[in-house]
Write a protein that holds these residues in place. Sequence first.
Motif, PDB file in Angstrom:
ATOM      1  N   VAL A 125       6.336 -16.456  37.283  1.00 21.98           N
ATOM      2  CA  VAL A 125       6.539 -17.842  37.717  1.00 21.98           C
ATOM      3  C   VAL A 125       7.287 -18.650  36.664  1.00 21.98           C
ATOM      4  CG1 VAL A 125       5.372 -19.973  38.427  1.00 21.98           C
ATOM      5  CG2 VAL A 125       4.513 -17.775  39.222  1.00 21.98           C
ATOM      6  N   GLU A 126       7.034 -18.394  35.389  1.00 23.32           N
ATOM      7  CA  GLU A 126       7.750 -19.131  34.336  1.00 23.32           C
ATOM      8  C   GLU A 126       9.227 -18.784  34.319  1.00 23.32           C
ATOM      9  OE1 GLU A 126       6.108 -19.585  30.471  1.00 23.32           O
ATOM     10  OE2 GLU A 126       4.056 -19.632  31.221  1.00 23.32           O
ATOM     11  N   LYS A 127       9.564 -17.536  34.542  1.00 21.84           N
ATOM     12  CA  LYS A 127      10.963 -17.108  34.550  1.00 21.84           C
ATOM     13  C   LYS A 127      11.688 -17.603  35.796  1.00 21.84           C
ATOM     14  CE  LYS A 127      13.911 -13.042  34.288  1.00 21.84           C
ATOM     15  NZ  LYS A 127      13.960 -11.582  34.187  1.00 21.84           N
ATOM     16  N   HIS A 128      10.988 -17.679  36.909  1.00 16.15           N
ATOM     17  CA  HIS A 128      11.586 -18.070  38.189  1.00 16.15           C
ATOM     18  C   HIS A 128      10.959 -19.360  38.715  1.00 16.15           C
ATOM     19  CE1 HIS A 128      13.706 -14.276  38.370  1.00 16.15           C
ATOM     20  NE2 HIS A 128      12.570 -13.639  38.136  1.00 16.15           N
ATOM     21  N   THR A 129      10.704 -20.306  37.821  1.00 11.41           N
ATOM     22  CA  THR A 129      10.039 -21.560  38.184  1.00 11.41           C
ATOM     23  C   THR A 129      10.686 -22.193  39.411  1.00 11.41           C
ATOM     24  OG1 THR A 129       9.506 -21.935  35.869  1.00 11.41           O
ATOM     25  CG2 THR A 129       9.326 -23.826  37.345  1.00 11.41           C
ATOM     26  N   ASN A 167       4.745 -26.320  46.805  1.00 17.21           N
ATOM     27  CA  ASN A 167       5.067 -25.767  45.486  1.00 17.21           C
ATOM     28  C   ASN A 167       3.864 -25.012  44.919  1.00 17.21           C
ATOM     29  OD1 ASN A 167       6.190 -25.155  42.991  1.00 17.21           O
ATOM     30  ND2 ASN A 167       6.970 -27.214  42.648  1.00 17.21           N
ATOM     31  N   GLN A 200       3.866 -20.993  44.172  1.00  8.62           N
ATOM     32  CA  GLN A 200       3.555 -20.399  42.871  1.00  8.62           C
ATOM     33  C   GLN A 200       2.382 -19.422  42.979  1.00  8.62           C
ATOM     34  OE1 GLN A 200       3.773 -22.910  39.393  1.00  8.62           O
ATOM     35  NE2 GLN A 200       5.114 -24.344  40.471  1.00  8.62           N
ATOM     36  N   THR A 219      11.451 -25.112  42.299  1.00  5.14           N
ATOM     37  CA  THR A 219      11.560 -26.533  42.576  1.00  5.14           C
ATOM     38  C   THR A 219      11.580 -26.658  44.091  1.00  5.14           C
ATOM     39  OG1 THR A 219      12.862 -26.906  40.580  1.00  5.14           O
ATOM     40  CG2 THR A 219      12.966 -28.610  42.279  1.00  5.14           C
TER      41      THR A 219
END
Length: 135
Positions: free
Chosen positions: A68-72, A54, A58, A74
């Motif tokens: 990265v915040e928009k497409h976080t 992960n 990122q 998992t």
Amino acid sequence: MAEKVYSQTVTSTGAGRDGHVKGDGGIDFDVTAPKGDGVNPESLLAAAWAACFNGALQKTMGEAGVDVEKHTPTVDAEVTLNTVESGFRLSGKITARFANAGELDNAQELVDKADAFCPFSKALRGDIDIEAVAE
């Protein structure tokens, strides 16, 4: 020659898979044979691989200019203990899911680059059968 960034030592006592592990950084717990309950070596490897991957993903996303915040992402790591003629062999699969995945057209490319960069993926490649996929 490689320059050491970090090192961790963990000690196993007891009956191995039915024993105890203790090390720096908060590792201090019992382990069990892989029977679905409790922590076992396969779950420890999966946790380490998922966390490392992960982070690598990122980093790769940021370098590619992906928000990265928009497409976080998992990340799931599956580590399986298999029987083979010579005894046992591990196999593994990394699955990355992205928030707002429909707006991300290079998901598999990002996963492939993260897989090439991730130290755990590198360590496992060749010694166990691994796969890295984006969903």
